[in-house]
Design an enzyme around this catalytic site. Structure first.
Site, PDB file in Angstrom:
ATOM      1  N   ASP A 145       0.641  -1.063  -0.066  1.00 36.03           N
ATOM      2  CA  ASP A 145       0.035   0.050   0.071  1.00 36.03           C
ATOM      3  C   ASP A 145       0.935   1.328  -0.002  1.00 36.03           C
ATOM      4  O   ASP A 145       2.140   1.285  -0.625  1.00 36.03           O
ATOM      5  CB  ASP A 145      -0.985  -0.212   1.043  1.00 36.03           C
ATOM      6  N   SER A 146       0.448   2.554   0.776  1.00 39.34           N
ATOM      7  CA  SER A 146       0.978   3.622   0.748  1.00 39.34           C
ATOM      8  C   SER A 146       2.503   3.414   1.201  1.00 39.34           C
ATOM      9  O   SER A 146       3.370   4.013   0.652  1.00 39.34           O
ATOM     10  CB  SER A 146       0.354   4.610   1.328  1.00 39.34           C
ATOM     11  N   LEU A 147       2.722   2.627   2.271  1.00 37.47           N
ATOM     12  CA  LEU A 147       4.044   2.459   2.562  1.00 37.47           C
ATOM     13  C   LEU A 147       4.986   2.083   1.744  1.00 37.47           C
ATOM     14  O   LEU A 147       6.129   2.266   1.644  1.00 37.47           O
ATOM     15  CB  LEU A 147       4.107   1.602   3.688  1.00 37.47           C
ATOM     16  N   GLY A 150       6.045   4.784  -1.175  1.00 35.72           N
ATOM     17  CA  GLY A 150       6.689   5.799  -1.009  1.00 35.72           C
ATOM     18  C   GLY A 150       6.001   7.114  -0.739  1.00 35.72           C
ATOM     19  O   GLY A 150       6.471   8.208  -0.907  1.00 35.72           O
ATOM     20  N   HIS A 332       3.086   9.703   7.133  1.00 33.65           N
ATOM     21  CA  HIS A 332       3.631   8.278   6.700  1.00 33.65           C
ATOM     22  C   HIS A 332       5.148   8.582   6.805  1.00 33.65           C
ATOM     23  O   HIS A 332       5.808   9.283   7.097  1.00 33.65           O
ATOM     24  CB  HIS A 332       3.329   8.467   4.996  1.00 33.65           C
TER      25      HIS A 332
END
Length: 359
Positions: A145-147, A150, A332
């Site tokens: 996912d977003s992790l 980046g 994040h």
């Protein structure tokens, strides 16, 4: 995999920082090595795709049809410039010196609902071009996912507008790419911010998408399966589930409660990993979570790992990443955290060199 294309006619151009020209000449597009999922005509949407070629002489042109992405341009292994939403342009790089050169174009940004096309590299006076760099022997894939994307990792602030998120996302500084570069491996970053295995962020984001569906595709809204006959990764890293359990399940959602959500998550995730295994019988699969993430995500991933190992899969492991520094966009991880996570993957793979299968 590489290909060479002969392009007749011209692309519309406009002034650009490097040098942009119009051309009505016959353009000989150089053979390219392509990393990541693209269509047959180089339309792309997934993060971190890249294009590589070689040429002789002091100049080369980059032909775009892409108003939606930012790119790194690297010549002879050295970063040259960042191209921001180049549009339909021919960008000419000059004064590079005589002799042979390598050129690489890397997508930095995430484009969830938009696509773009890189037409190719052009040196008009080289109808007999050099062969592109060969495919690397090692291949590694990251799914998440977003992790994994980046997301907003270069931002100096935690609160970001959508445009700031776009501009500060650099998938090429994400932990997946950093890990791949350390081992000189080709890579795919098959990740989508906000996406879950069965439930997206808050149960509301991207309602028509989920990972098992998108994973089959080169373009998110095109059901045509991704065609990648030369992609046989030795290592596949999967880290997805924080969005599934990001917020409490509402009564109006299909699951009704977290217990049902967890059961669906484990069932779907297990089936997804079994599909990965069927397509990649020799690959080593790493299932990952982060410390401090929701219990359903962590215990659910444990359950998937246990289901695979109890079924006889011996080419799989389960690792946990430490708590990271969440100072990028919308809390994040930043690039320091990406480097830290990459270091953990690097150390794991260095401790298990057999996972590269002798390559």
């Amino acid at each position: 995999m590489w290909k060479s294309i002969l392009l007749a006619g011209a692309l519309a151009t406009s002034p650009f920082a490097a040098h942009a020209t119009t051309t009505a000449q016959m353009a000989y597009l150089l053979p390219m090595t392509i990393g990541g999922r693209v269509t047959a005509d180089n339309v792309h949407q997934w993060p971190a795709v890249y294009f590589e070629s070689r040429f002789t002489g002091p100049s080369v042109k980059l032909l775009f049809d892409n108003e939606n992405s930012n790119f790194n341009v690297i010549v002879d292994g050295k970063p040259l410039m960042i191209l921001q939403k180049p549009g339909s342009k021919v960008v000419e790089l000059g004064k590079l010196g005589d002799g042979e050169h390598t050129i690489r174009l890397e997508k930095r940004s995430e484009t969830q609902y938009l696509t773009g096309r890189f037409v190719g590299f052009d040196t008009i006076d080289q109808p007999s071009p050099l062969l592109p760099p060969p495919d690397r022997a090692r291949q590694i894939e990251f799914i998440g996912d977003s992790l994994t994307v980046g997301y907003g990792n270069t931002s100096a602030f935690t609160q970001c507008t959508p445009e700031e998120i776009f501009e500060t996302t650099d998938s090429q500084q994400g932990f997946g790419v950093l890990t791949a570069r350390h081992f000189d491996a080709d890579y795919q970053i098959n990740a989508f911010s906000g996406l879950g295995m069965v439930r997206n962020y808050d149960g509301r984001e991207h309602p028509k998408y989920h990972m098992p569906m998108l994973y089959e595709r080169a373009l998110f809204d095109d059901p045509t399966p991704a065609h990648q006959p030369d992609w046989h990764p030795q290592v596949i890293v999967v880290g997805i589930g924080s969005n599934d359990f990001s917020t409490p399940v509402r009564p109006d959602e299909p699951w009704g409660n977290e217990a049902n959500l967890r059961a669906d998550y484990v069932k779907t995730y297990t089936a997804f990993v079994k599909t990965l295994r069927a397509r990649n019988p020799n690959a080593f699969i790493l299932l990952t979570t982060l410390e401090g993430e929701p219990e359903g995500y962590i215990s659910g991933t444990d359950a998937v790992f246990n289901a695979m190992t109890s079924g006889g899969d011996t080419k799989i492991d389960r690792i946990t990443l430490p708590v990271l520094d969440y100072t990028g966009c919308n809390s994040h991880p930043n690039t320091r955290s990406d480097a830290r996570a990459a270091d953990i993957y690097i150390k794991y793979l260095e401790a298990h060199p057999q996972l590269w299968q002798g390559k």
